[in-house]
Design an enzyme around this catalytic site. Sequence first.
Site, mmCIF file in Angstrom:
data_model
loop_
_atom_site.group_PDB
_atom_site.id
_atom_site.type_symbol
_atom_site.label_atom_id
_atom_site.label_comp_id
_atom_site.label_asym_id
_atom_site.label_seq_id
_atom_site.Cartn_x
_atom_site.Cartn_y
_atom_site.Cartn_z
ATOM 1 C CD GLU B 251 -2.620 1.322 2.573
ATOM 2 O OE1 GLU B 251 -2.072 0.963 3.640
ATOM 3 O OE2 GLU B 251 -3.789 1.752 2.518
ATOM 4 N NE ARG B 277 0.373 35.679 -16.308
ATOM 5 C CZ ARG B 277 -0.516 36.579 -16.678
ATOM 6 N NH1 ARG B 277 -1.088 36.483 -17.859
ATOM 7 N NH2 ARG B 277 -0.851 37.537 -15.870
ATOM 8 C CD GLN B 288 18.581 32.944 -10.885
ATOM 9 O OE1 GLN B 288 18.803 33.565 -9.852
ATOM 10 N NE2 GLN B 288 19.518 32.586 -11.731
#
Lengths: 259, 393
Positions: B251, B277, B288
């Site tokens: 799991e 963008r 940065q």
Amino acid sequence: MNIVVCVKQVPDTATERKLRSEDKTLDRDAADGVVNELDEYAVEEALRLKEAHGGEVTVLSMGPAKATETIRKALAMGADKAVHLHDDALHGSDALGTSYAVSQALKKIGFDLVILGSESTDARTGMLAAMLAERLGAPQLTLASKVEIEGTAIRVERITDYGYDKVEASLPAVVSVVEKINEPRYPSFKGIMAAKKKPVETLGIADADIAADQVGLANSWSEVVDFAAAPPRAAGTVIKDEGDGGARAAEFLASKKFI
Amino acid sequence: MDFTLPESAQAVRRGVADVCARYDMDYWQRCETEKRWPEEVWADLAKGGWLGLAVPEEYGGAGQGLLELAVATETLSASGSAGGSAFMYVLTPGFGALTLARHGSAEQKEALLPKLATGEMETCFALTEPDAGSNSLAISTFARRDGSDFVVNGQKVWITGVQRAARMLLVTRTIPAERARPRTDGLTVFLVDVPEAVRAGGLTYRPIPKMGANTTPSNMVFVDDLRLPASSVLGEVDRGVAVLWDVLNPERILLAASALGAAEVALRVGVDYAKQREVFGRPIGANQAVAFPLARVKAEIELARLMLYKAAWSFDNGLPCGTEANIAKLAASRAAWEAADAAFQTHGGMAYSLEYPVARLLADARIGRIAPVTEELLLNHLATQVLGLPRSF
């Protein structure tokens, strides 16, 4: 029945595609190579015909070394074996050169039926099936949305602008398919693992009796003279509805010859 | 040392990616908004044999291991499903098939594995209780012997996928926690026929409204005088802990794989936006302050992947894998969170709009730091079990 499916590796349509500035041919390294989508339908149809009538499905692909990925995918879908037509002399061949090279390979392999997608997403000439049929002296059944085989008779529903034509020929024949024909299967885990062990024969031009002076960029009948990036999308036309919006929208579409 | 993935795992990556290519981010967003199981993807994965990867071949599976399951989970998740992928691979291929293959009786395997391999039958797992989450050995759901049967009473919480499950792996105590010595003794796991138990009135459940991961409901489960035959015990009576480890480690590994894929998709979404963008006349990714968080996430992803594959490989080779699974889970869910957060920050105000996928990625990534085990408990394991520091509990 001996079915040969022609598959082509094309640059992924989802990525940016480029031509190489030095010889104006497709830059095959710039984008991920994928199986030409319509050729997947061709593979699926070949597999269905084999399942119904027995026989063997051979994949034939002409292309650079990395086209083996495309060949493996077709084998993973269930084709039995493959031939990779691969020779640097073939680089830059136009539709005429390609059809000549592929037809020579087909003569070498032997076939009852050749199936391919009706066009590729890169060059999009859509002429290969017709050219192959001519060169092989076999009937051409293009734009098939349905294929039926009975003995040596092959019947095809060929899509047209007004619906479809029912056409019939006898094998051996060349068929090109459209996406309406079927839903291609995904390669399964077992299919992918099995594909690694299926035989892939590589043919150079000499192996397939291809004359060097009829293929390649230098011997092409057509030439890319120049190319430029597609212009960025221009601002759209906004039609404000002042009671006559519908009519003006129709006028606009008519002026662009859409209707 | 060879870091190449085995051919089987490479085949899984290619095959699952092929299936997923037909489903885009909008598809997964719709599944989340409509709170519906991705039926189409489930059917396609089943058709290609991608759900039965770890089922032995004699039961219709591909006979592969946890590594292949982990790669499938990661690939599915990275294609855009993110958190939702966890349930598709953890519930049935993980909880059900993997556990049955290791611990099922011949009859149980015969009856269930072929259907689990094809996805035709689904499973869920019930361990957590309102008073036993992190401290799972403290569960109080009790199975009392009654002739040759058992009668079970108790309550479970956060049980995901009960609605679709044909079988539930129900973890009970057959010796109460306070009397069990050691505490791992006296656990018994049952394979419960869910529709049958619901019909008989022994099992009821109620979905919990939740913040994300809504492709599958998570539930309160009530067990009232549920009568189960001895043949429904999975593994041995009182020795259920052996089954439990083989459920909990896979799991963690599969959830780590899902988190890793979620980190990849969040990073992709963030990087794409940072490239496109433009503010102040250049793409924001040129700054940065925007680029570095994304770059750091890339490093975290690659580190988590190494530990994930090591953990899965250890499990498949019968080696101890608890510590590796815990580290993989810690690293991958942290990477998913950092990736979603970096993508969120990169998107600026648009991140808050549900028209972008970032909010979903963030909500899904948050639960990874808590479920199925909290970061704190993972660190506790490392502190006490690996470093030998004194226990606080």
